[in-house]
Design a protein around this motif. Structure first.
Motif, PDB file in Angstrom:
ATOM      1  N   GLY A 119       8.962   6.143  -1.472  1.00  0.00           N
ATOM      2  CA  GLY A 119       9.967   6.422  -2.826  1.00  0.00           C
ATOM      3  C   GLY A 119       9.449   5.395  -3.852  1.00  0.00           C
ATOM      4  N   ILE A 120      10.190   5.277  -4.858  1.00  0.00           N
ATOM      5  CA  ILE A 120       9.664   4.323  -5.918  1.00  0.00           C
ATOM      6  C   ILE A 120      10.393   3.051  -5.754  1.00  0.00           C
ATOM      7  N   THR A 121       9.673   2.237  -5.058  1.00  0.00           N
ATOM      8  CA  THR A 121      10.113   0.910  -4.893  1.00  0.00           C
ATOM      9  C   THR A 121       9.126  -0.039  -5.110  1.00  0.00           C
ATOM     10  N   PRO A 122       9.339  -1.391  -5.465  1.00  0.00           N
ATOM     11  CA  PRO A 122       8.330  -2.168  -5.942  1.00  0.00           C
ATOM     12  C   PRO A 122       7.785  -2.778  -4.560  1.00  0.00           C
ATOM     13  N   LEU A 123       6.434  -2.771  -4.357  1.00  0.00           N
ATOM     14  CA  LEU A 123       5.612  -3.224  -3.309  1.00  0.00           C
ATOM     15  C   LEU A 123       4.681  -4.113  -3.749  1.00  0.00           C
ATOM     16  N   SER A 124       4.439  -5.095  -3.082  1.00  0.00           N
ATOM     17  CA  SER A 124       3.260  -6.079  -3.434  1.00  0.00           C
ATOM     18  C   SER A 124       2.412  -6.362  -2.474  1.00  0.00           C
ATOM     19  N   SER A 125       1.237  -6.522  -2.837  1.00  0.00           N
ATOM     20  CA  SER A 125       0.088  -6.697  -1.818  1.00  0.00           C
ATOM     21  C   SER A 125      -0.566  -7.852  -2.253  1.00  0.00           C
ATOM     22  N   ASP A 126       0.210  -8.662  -3.052  1.00  0.00           N
ATOM     23  CA  ASP A 126      -0.622  -9.952  -3.586  1.00  0.00           C
ATOM     24  C   ASP A 126       0.036 -11.052  -2.804  1.00  0.00           C
ATOM     25  N   GLY A 127       0.618 -11.130  -1.675  1.00  0.00           N
ATOM     26  CA  GLY A 127       0.971 -12.285  -1.013  1.00  0.00           C
ATOM     27  C   GLY A 127       2.345 -12.524  -1.035  1.00  0.00           C
ATOM     28  N   ASP A 128       3.365 -11.856  -1.577  1.00  0.00           N
ATOM     29  CA  ASP A 128       4.565 -12.152  -1.556  1.00  0.00           C
ATOM     30  C   ASP A 128       5.480 -11.226  -0.405  1.00  0.00           C
ATOM     31  N   ILE A 129       4.625 -10.690   0.426  1.00  0.00           N
ATOM     32  CA  ILE A 129       5.300  -9.646   1.315  1.00  0.00           C
ATOM     33  C   ILE A 129       6.362 -10.631   2.300  1.00  0.00           C
ATOM     34  N   ASP A 130       7.501  -9.945   2.551  1.00  0.00           N
ATOM     35  CA  ASP A 130       8.178 -10.470   3.756  1.00  0.00           C
ATOM     36  C   ASP A 130       7.577 -10.121   5.093  1.00  0.00           C
ATOM     37  N   PHE A 131       6.969 -11.047   5.490  1.00  0.00           N
ATOM     38  CA  PHE A 131       6.440 -10.516   6.943  1.00  0.00           C
ATOM     39  C   PHE A 131       7.374 -10.558   8.061  1.00  0.00           C
ATOM     40  N   SER A 132       8.504 -10.938   7.855  1.00  0.00           N
ATOM     41  CA  SER A 132       9.725 -10.839   8.880  1.00  0.00           C
ATOM     42  C   SER A 132      10.453  -9.517   8.938  1.00  0.00           C
ATOM     43  N   ASP A 133      10.153  -8.860   7.699  1.00  0.00           N
ATOM     44  CA  ASP A 133      10.730  -7.570   7.911  1.00  0.00           C
ATOM     45  C   ASP A 133       9.539  -6.365   7.954  1.00  0.00           C
ATOM     46  N   VAL A 134       9.969  -5.774   9.096  1.00  0.00           N
ATOM     47  CA  VAL A 134       8.818  -4.696   9.794  1.00  0.00           C
ATOM     48  C   VAL A 134       8.525  -3.637   8.583  1.00  0.00           C
ATOM     49  N   ALA A 135       9.822  -3.112   7.913  1.00  0.00           N
ATOM     50  CA  ALA A 135       9.385  -1.908   6.903  1.00  0.00           C
ATOM     51  C   ALA A 135       8.523  -2.414   5.862  1.00  0.00           C
ATOM     52  N   SER A 136       8.819  -3.626   5.240  1.00  0.00           N
ATOM     53  CA  SER A 136       7.800  -4.232   4.287  1.00  0.00           C
ATOM     54  C   SER A 136       6.573  -4.243   4.673  1.00  0.00           C
ATOM     55  N   VAL A 137       6.189  -4.852   5.954  1.00  0.00           N
ATOM     56  CA  VAL A 137       5.126  -4.989   6.370  1.00  0.00           C
ATOM     57  C   VAL A 137       4.284  -3.474   6.727  1.00  0.00           C
ATOM     58  N   VAL A 138       4.868  -2.566   7.035  1.00  0.00           N
ATOM     59  CA  VAL A 138       4.345  -1.183   7.321  1.00  0.00           C
ATOM     60  C   VAL A 138       3.995  -0.651   5.982  1.00  0.00           C
ATOM     61  N   GLU A 139       4.915  -0.796   4.755  1.00  0.00           N
ATOM     62  CA  GLU A 139       4.465  -0.414   3.439  1.00  0.00           C
ATOM     63  C   GLU A 139       3.284  -1.350   2.994  1.00  0.00           C
ATOM     64  N   ALA A 140       3.282  -2.409   2.930  1.00  0.00           N
ATOM     65  CA  ALA A 140       2.062  -3.221   2.458  1.00  0.00           C
ATOM     66  C   ALA A 140       0.793  -3.070   3.354  1.00  0.00           C
ATOM     67  N   GLU A 141       0.975  -2.631   4.651  1.00  0.00           N
ATOM     68  CA  GLU A 141      -0.329  -2.264   5.312  1.00  0.00           C
ATOM     69  C   GLU A 141      -0.735  -0.738   4.847  1.00  0.00           C
TER      70      GLU A 141
END
Length: 166
Positions: A119-141
């Motif tokens: 969906g339309i959600t802000p994603l970041s791949s420049d280092g400010d990913i919350d690596f404790s949040d599985v969903a954020s990591v999956v999307e960033a990957e």
């Protein structure tokens, strides 16, 4: 992945596993992804006003994967969404097994498949990913690998385009 370096390493390893030629095009990418996953990959442009906040949907079945993209988006954004969904497929990211009945992609969903929606959600791949949040990591990957694959395939496309126009 536990940090940005690990995320980038996993994308590089996946690119190596795909065994793409240096001049790979989109067809070769899909062919290699199909060989690696054992799933036929189908892309379908769909959409209506109900798809305003859903930019892509991946429906994974035992024998195939269907990627639904918004028909109203520009080609370059559709291309990125397809690469993002292929990345989810390659990494075998977990999804859910159902969509809410009101979801615009529910008409394509079948029992027993895995569903990943973008969906339309802000994603970041420049280092400010919350690596404790599985969903954020999956999307960033998925986003990271999509960028890596895009550079490879579009680099080939730009070279071909420039050569044709020269």
């Amino acid at each position: 992945p536990t940090d940005l370096a690990d995320l980038q390493l996993r994308a590089a390893e996946m690119q190596d596993r795909l065994a793409l030629s240096p001049r790979a095009d989109f067809a070769e990418l899909v062919s290699c992804a199909t060989a690696l996953t054992g799933k036929r990959i189908v892309v379908k442009a769909v959409g209506s006003s109900a798809w305003e906040t859903v930019t892509g949907l991946l429906l994974v079945r035992p024998e195939s994967a269907m990627i639904l993209i918004r028909a109203t988006d520009p080609w370059w954004y559709q291309f990125h969404i397809v690469l993002h969904e292929i990345a989810h497929l390659l990494f075998q990211h977990p999804g859910s097994h159902a969509l809410p009945g009101h979801h615009p992609g529910s008409q394509f969903a079948l029992p027993g498949q895995t569903v990943l929606a973008r969906g339309i959600t802000p994603l970041s791949s420049d280092g400010d990913i919350d690596f404790s949040d599985v969903a954020s990591v999956v999307e960033a990957e998925a986003e990271n690998l999509a960028h890596v694959l895009s550079q490879l395939v579009l680099g080939t496309w730009h070279t071909r385009t420039e050569r044709l126009s020269a």
